[in-house]
Design a protein around this motif. Sequence first.
Motif, PDB file in Angstrom:
ATOM      1  N   CYS B  91      50.775 -63.812  18.794  1.00 19.21           N
ATOM      2  CA  CYS B  91      52.113 -64.286  18.500  1.00 19.21           C
ATOM      3  C   CYS B  91      52.223 -64.415  16.976  1.00 19.21           C
ATOM      4  N   ALA B  92      53.375 -64.066  16.446  1.00 20.34           N
ATOM      5  CA  ALA B  92      53.603 -64.198  15.014  1.00 20.34           C
ATOM      6  C   ALA B  92      54.909 -64.928  14.784  1.00 20.34           C
ATOM      7  N   SER B  93      54.931 -65.789  13.792  1.00 21.62           N
ATOM      8  CA  SER B  93      56.181 -66.462  13.476  1.00 21.62           C
ATOM      9  C   SER B  93      56.561 -66.176  12.028  1.00 21.62           C
ATOM     10  N   SER B  94      57.839 -66.170  11.783  1.00 18.85           N
ATOM     11  CA  SER B  94      58.310 -66.017  10.420  1.00 18.85           C
ATOM     12  C   SER B  94      59.565 -66.848  10.246  1.00 18.85           C
ATOM     13  N   LEU B  95      59.858 -67.102   8.979  1.00 21.87           N
ATOM     14  CA  LEU B  95      60.938 -68.032   8.667  1.00 21.87           C
ATOM     15  C   LEU B  95      62.267 -67.517   9.220  1.00 21.87           C
ATOM     16  N   GLU B  96      62.620 -66.343   8.831  1.00 20.74           N
ATOM     17  CA  GLU B  96      63.889 -65.783   9.283  1.00 20.74           C
ATOM     18  C   GLU B  96      63.860 -64.292   9.075  1.00 20.74           C
ATOM     19  N   ALA B  97      63.749 -63.565  10.129  1.00 22.94           N
ATOM     20  CA  ALA B  97      63.701 -62.112  10.042  1.00 22.94           C
ATOM     21  C   ALA B  97      64.994 -61.605   9.435  1.00 22.94           C
ATOM     22  N   GLY B  98      64.880 -60.584   8.641  1.00 26.09           N
ATOM     23  CA  GLY B  98      66.074 -60.009   8.039  1.00 26.09           C
ATOM     24  C   GLY B  98      66.321 -60.523   6.645  1.00 26.09           C
ATOM     25  N   SER B  99      65.592 -61.540   6.243  1.00 23.01           N
ATOM     26  CA  SER B  99      65.743 -62.030   4.875  1.00 23.01           C
ATOM     27  C   SER B  99      64.599 -61.474   4.039  1.00 23.01           C
ATOM     28  N   MET B 100      64.550 -61.850   2.787  1.00 32.57           N
ATOM     29  CA  MET B 100      63.484 -61.371   1.926  1.00 32.57           C
ATOM     30  C   MET B 100      62.142 -61.958   2.352  1.00 32.57           C
ATOM     31  N   ASN B 101      62.192 -63.105   2.960  1.00 32.81           N
ATOM     32  CA  ASN B 101      60.947 -63.754   3.362  1.00 32.81           C
ATOM     33  C   ASN B 101      60.584 -63.279   4.755  1.00 32.81           C
ATOM     34  N   THR B 102      59.948 -62.148   4.828  1.00 35.22           N
ATOM     35  CA  THR B 102      59.652 -61.585   6.130  1.00 35.22           C
ATOM     36  C   THR B 102      58.175 -61.669   6.483  1.00 35.22           C
ATOM     37  N   GLU B 103      57.454 -62.455   5.726  1.00 36.09           N
ATOM     38  CA  GLU B 103      56.034 -62.550   6.024  1.00 36.09           C
ATOM     39  C   GLU B 103      55.848 -63.187   7.388  1.00 36.09           C
ATOM     40  N   ALA B 104      55.064 -62.567   8.221  1.00 43.10           N
ATOM     41  CA  ALA B 104      54.784 -63.077   9.563  1.00 43.10           C
ATOM     42  C   ALA B 104      53.385 -63.665   9.581  1.00 43.10           C
ATOM     43  N   PHE B 105      53.271 -64.835  10.128  1.00 46.18           N
ATOM     44  CA  PHE B 105      51.983 -65.509  10.260  1.00 46.18           C
ATOM     45  C   PHE B 105      51.541 -65.430  11.716  1.00 46.18           C
ATOM     46  N   PHE B 106      50.315 -64.997  11.898  1.00 46.19           N
ATOM     47  CA  PHE B 106      49.814 -64.787  13.252  1.00 46.19           C
ATOM     48  C   PHE B 106      48.963 -65.951  13.745  1.00 46.19           C
ATOM     49  N   GLY B 107      49.053 -66.190  15.036  1.00 44.95           N
ATOM     50  CA  GLY B 107      48.150 -67.123  15.676  1.00 44.95           C
ATOM     51  C   GLY B 107      46.834 -66.440  15.990  1.00 44.95           C
ATOM     52  N   GLN B 108      45.911 -67.200  16.574  1.00 43.63           N
ATOM     53  CA  GLN B 108      44.592 -66.644  16.878  1.00 43.63           C
ATOM     54  C   GLN B 108      44.598 -65.830  18.159  1.00 43.63           C
ATOM     55  N   GLY B 109      45.651 -65.948  18.923  1.00 44.25           N
ATOM     56  CA  GLY B 109      45.772 -65.112  20.113  1.00 44.25           C
ATOM     57  C   GLY B 109      45.283 -65.774  21.380  1.00 44.25           C
ATOM     58  N   THR B 110      45.727 -65.232  22.483  1.00 45.01           N
ATOM     59  CA  THR B 110      45.233 -65.601  23.812  1.00 45.01           C
ATOM     60  C   THR B 110      44.528 -64.390  24.381  1.00 45.01           C
ATOM     61  N   ARG B 111      43.259 -64.558  24.722  1.00 41.88           N
ATOM     62  CA  ARG B 111      42.478 -63.466  25.309  1.00 41.88           C
ATOM     63  C   ARG B 111      42.658 -63.521  26.813  1.00 41.88           C
ATOM     64  N   LEU B 112      43.385 -62.562  27.377  1.00 41.33           N
ATOM     65  CA  LEU B 112      43.629 -62.490  28.815  1.00 41.33           C
ATOM     66  C   LEU B 112      42.712 -61.451  29.437  1.00 41.33           C
ATOM     67  N   THR B 113      41.990 -61.872  30.442  1.00 47.16           N
ATOM     68  CA  THR B 113      41.138 -60.944  31.199  1.00 47.16           C
ATOM     69  C   THR B 113      41.639 -60.917  32.630  1.00 47.16           C
ATOM     70  N   VAL B 114      41.941 -59.725  33.118  1.00 46.33           N
ATOM     71  CA  VAL B 114      42.394 -59.556  34.494  1.00 46.33           C
ATOM     72  C   VAL B 114      41.262 -58.918  35.293  1.00 46.33           C
ATOM     73  N   VAL B 115      40.887 -59.587  36.373  1.00 44.73           N
ATOM     74  CA  VAL B 115      39.747 -59.084  37.166  1.00 44.73           C
ATOM     75  C   VAL B 115      40.215 -58.703  38.584  1.00 44.73           C
TER      76      VAL B 115
END
Lengths: 111, 115
Positions: B91-115
């Motif tokens: 998942c990534a969040s950013s302040l407001e897409a479409g503006s100059m501040n488009t840097e996206a910060f990522f989370g560490q993620g969820t590791r999903l394993t389907v068995v």
Amino acid sequence: GEDVEQSLFLSVREGDSSVINCTYTDSSSTYLYWYKQEPGAGLQLLTYIFSNMDMKQDQRLTVLLNKKDKHLSLRIADTQTGDSAIYFCAESRGGYQKVTFGIGTKLQVIP
Amino acid sequence: KAGVTQTPRYLIKTRGQQVTLSCSPISGHRSVSWYQQTPGQGLQFLFEYFSETQRNKGNFPGRFSGRQFSNSRSEMNVSTLELGDSALYLCASSLEAGSMNTEAFFGQGTRLTVV
């Protein structure tokens, strides 16, 4: 559609410079990014460059953009073992945060 | 300030089940994007939400859905899980897409394993 390509693997000796290359197809790309992913971690934004720039330098990192050839490179000077990671090249038009990533280049730094 | 928080970090599910993943963006960030990362396909864009509206969607089947709440927290849901859904979901969040501040910060993620 958008496509970003990069080589899968790069091995360098500690202290040498690393150059990771990337090509992209979307001529409307506005932002070009380099992300770093260490094992078990999320993505860390290293640097980004606007499409109207040719070069950006940030400490040991130098990004070069050849917009005509749609070629982006990341140079890491004085590469350290802590730089070992997967590096992702990415692009977006900056609109709705749809970022297209390359497959990632695994950088191995040999002590 | 706190970064992007994804829960849970690890998840094991069986085929046919459904799963819900959660993402809390950085405080003040209104745009949340979801990505699937697999060894074979790399990072692929799933969808992006802004102010509770889905504004962009990648090429994934309808089994993949999401939503965003008024506090900008987002969830994604995968129904009728398949083995191929095993991946790291970022998942990534950013302040407001479409503006100059488009840097996206990522989370560490969820590791999903389907068995």
